[in-house]
Design a protein around this motif. Sequence first.
Motif, PDB file in Angstrom:
ATOM      1  N   THR A  58       0.545  -1.354  -0.023  1.00  0.00           N
ATOM      2  CA  THR A  58      -0.172  -0.241   0.117  1.00  0.00           C
ATOM      3  C   THR A  58       1.127   1.119   0.273  1.00  0.00           C
ATOM      4  O   THR A  58       2.028   1.209   0.600  1.00  0.00           O
ATOM      5  CB  THR A  58      -0.958  -0.244   1.274  1.00  0.00           C
ATOM      6  OG1 THR A  58      -1.410  -0.733   0.879  1.00  0.00           O
ATOM      7  CG2 THR A  58      -1.632   1.106   1.556  1.00  0.00           C
ATOM      8  N   ARG A  61      -1.748   7.611   1.355  1.00  0.00           N
ATOM      9  CA  ARG A  61      -1.830   8.540   1.013  1.00  0.00           C
ATOM     10  C   ARG A  61      -1.090   9.863   0.553  1.00  0.00           C
ATOM     11  O   ARG A  61      -1.158  11.185  -0.568  1.00  0.00           O
ATOM     12  CB  ARG A  61      -3.345   8.974   1.486  1.00  0.00           C
ATOM     13  CG  ARG A  61      -4.339  10.869   0.795  1.00  0.00           C
ATOM     14  CD  ARG A  61      -5.243  10.714   1.585  1.00  0.00           C
ATOM     15  NE  ARG A  61      -5.991   9.817   1.380  1.00  0.00           N
ATOM     16  CZ  ARG A  61      -7.514   9.165   1.897  1.00  0.00           C
ATOM     17  NH1 ARG A  61      -7.979  10.350   2.032  1.00  0.00           N
ATOM     18  NH2 ARG A  61      -7.900   8.381   1.290  1.00  0.00           N
ATOM     19  N   THR A  78      -1.433  -1.607  -3.402  1.00  0.00           N
ATOM     20  CA  THR A  78      -2.884  -0.291  -3.581  1.00  0.00           C
ATOM     21  C   THR A  78      -1.924   1.171  -3.657  1.00  0.00           C
ATOM     22  O   THR A  78      -1.321   0.857  -2.980  1.00  0.00           O
ATOM     23  CB  THR A  78      -3.975  -0.789  -2.714  1.00  0.00           C
ATOM     24  OG1 THR A  78      -4.811  -1.392  -2.625  1.00  0.00           O
ATOM     25  CG2 THR A  78      -4.539   0.438  -2.422  1.00  0.00           C
ATOM     26  N   ASN A  80      -2.684   5.082  -2.929  1.00  0.00           N
ATOM     27  CA  ASN A  80      -3.598   5.820  -2.904  1.00  0.00           C
ATOM     28  C   ASN A  80      -2.395   7.515  -2.401  1.00  0.00           C
ATOM     29  O   ASN A  80      -3.578   8.673  -2.862  1.00  0.00           O
ATOM     30  CB  ASN A  80      -4.178   5.285  -1.097  1.00  0.00           C
ATOM     31  CG  ASN A  80      -4.739   4.811  -0.750  1.00  0.00           C
ATOM     32  OD1 ASN A  80      -6.286   4.578  -1.405  1.00  0.00           O
ATOM     33  ND2 ASN A  80      -4.530   3.659   0.471  1.00  0.00           N
ATOM     34  N   MET A  99      -5.551  -1.361  -7.448  1.00  0.00           N
ATOM     35  CA  MET A  99      -6.114  -0.432  -7.010  1.00  0.00           C
ATOM     36  C   MET A  99      -5.576   0.408  -7.038  1.00  0.00           C
ATOM     37  O   MET A  99      -4.967   0.997  -6.057  1.00  0.00           O
ATOM     38  CB  MET A  99      -6.699  -1.059  -5.779  1.00  0.00           C
ATOM     39  CG  MET A  99      -8.180  -0.145  -4.980  1.00  0.00           C
ATOM     40  SD  MET A  99      -9.567  -0.005  -5.800  1.00  0.00           S
ATOM     41  CE  MET A  99     -10.097  -1.976  -5.656  1.00  0.00           C
ATOM     42  N   HIS A 101      -6.693   4.569  -6.428  1.00  0.00           N
ATOM     43  CA  HIS A 101      -7.134   5.396  -5.338  1.00  0.00           C
ATOM     44  C   HIS A 101      -6.162   7.616  -5.747  1.00  0.00           C
ATOM     45  O   HIS A 101      -6.804   8.074  -5.548  1.00  0.00           O
ATOM     46  CB  HIS A 101      -7.585   5.852  -4.066  1.00  0.00           C
ATOM     47  CG  HIS A 101      -8.496   4.129  -4.035  1.00  0.00           C
ATOM     48  ND1 HIS A 101      -9.664   3.812  -3.747  1.00  0.00           N
ATOM     49  CD2 HIS A 101      -7.569   3.329  -3.431  1.00  0.00           C
ATOM     50  CE1 HIS A 101     -10.474   2.919  -3.732  1.00  0.00           C
ATOM     51  NE2 HIS A 101      -8.938   2.789  -2.957  1.00  0.00           N
ATOM     52  N   GLY A 102      -5.579   6.924  -5.655  1.00  0.00           N
ATOM     53  CA  GLY A 102      -4.402   8.264  -6.142  1.00  0.00           C
ATOM     54  C   GLY A 102      -4.056   7.628  -7.413  1.00  0.00           C
ATOM     55  O   GLY A 102      -4.710   7.904  -8.512  1.00  0.00           O
ATOM     56  N   LEU A 145     -10.011   2.065 -11.177  1.00  0.00           N
ATOM     57  CA  LEU A 145      -9.557   2.883 -11.092  1.00  0.00           C
ATOM     58  C   LEU A 145     -10.610   3.183 -10.360  1.00  0.00           C
ATOM     59  O   LEU A 145     -11.330   3.462 -10.529  1.00  0.00           O
ATOM     60  CB  LEU A 145      -8.978   3.905 -11.846  1.00  0.00           C
ATOM     61  CG  LEU A 145      -8.178   4.135 -12.722  1.00  0.00           C
ATOM     62  CD1 LEU A 145      -7.494   2.855 -13.816  1.00  0.00           C
ATOM     63  CD2 LEU A 145      -8.077   5.149 -13.814  1.00  0.00           C
ATOM     64  N   MET A 146     -10.515   4.046  -8.854  1.00  0.00           N
ATOM     65  CA  MET A 146     -11.365   3.891  -8.173  1.00  0.00           C
ATOM     66  C   MET A 146     -11.521   5.340  -7.615  1.00  0.00           C
ATOM     67  O   MET A 146     -10.833   5.915  -6.356  1.00  0.00           O
ATOM     68  CB  MET A 146     -11.557   3.169  -6.204  1.00  0.00           C
ATOM     69  CG  MET A 146     -11.656   1.741  -7.248  1.00  0.00           C
ATOM     70  SD  MET A 146     -13.272   1.078  -7.662  1.00  0.00           S
ATOM     71  CE  MET A 146     -13.945   1.480  -6.019  1.00  0.00           C
ATOM     72  N   GLY A 147     -11.846   6.136  -8.430  1.00  0.00           N
ATOM     73  CA  GLY A 147     -10.769   7.818  -8.529  1.00  0.00           C
ATOM     74  C   GLY A 147      -9.974   8.583  -8.934  1.00  0.00           C
ATOM     75  O   GLY A 147      -9.630   9.329  -8.439  1.00  0.00           O
ATOM     76  N   GLY A 148      -8.750   6.935  -9.104  1.00  0.00           N
ATOM     77  CA  GLY A 148      -7.868   7.614  -9.077  1.00  0.00           C
ATOM     78  C   GLY A 148      -7.346   8.371 -10.388  1.00  0.00           C
ATOM     79  O   GLY A 148      -8.521   8.486 -11.211  1.00  0.00           O
TER      80      GLY A 148
END
Length: 159
Positions: A58, A61, A78, A80, A99, A101-102, A145-148
């Motif tokens: 991971t 953020r 992942t 972030n 995954m 997000h970032g 992509l989850m908002g990344g």
Amino acid sequence: MQKRSFLLLSLLVPAFLGLGGYAPVQGQQKGSPARAKRWSDAATWPDKKVPGANAVVTIGRDMDVILDVSPPALHGLTINGKLSFADDKDLELSTEWIMLHGELEIGTEAKPHTHKATITLTDNVKGEDFGGLGGNDRSDRGIMLMGGTLNLHGPEKAT
């Protein structure tokens, strides 16, 4: 006249001092982006160990990581924060899934990536259910992509 000048000066000095102290505080409050750290540097990682084979990694953020080596095959990644591929040699990233997000960046529009960058999505864990995105007969690998942001920019080539 001298009294009036003294009064004006006594009002202006505190104003200048107050404004002068405002700028550094303002700059500190905005904060600066995290300085990029190398994947290969143990100090980059919270546990002070470079991720090994089959690790689930991971990137937090507040992390900005430069992939400067081809790591051993991972189980999952992942992102972030931000992961960028260094552009000083060919690099490979092998994992079951990513995954996002970032941000994942391999070159930018202004500065395209010039070396070979390979992402291999393995399928070593058949039917893995990752957050409801896999399992059964569905594909359980991919870059999700989850908002990344996914930035992939290389040199233009004629086909």
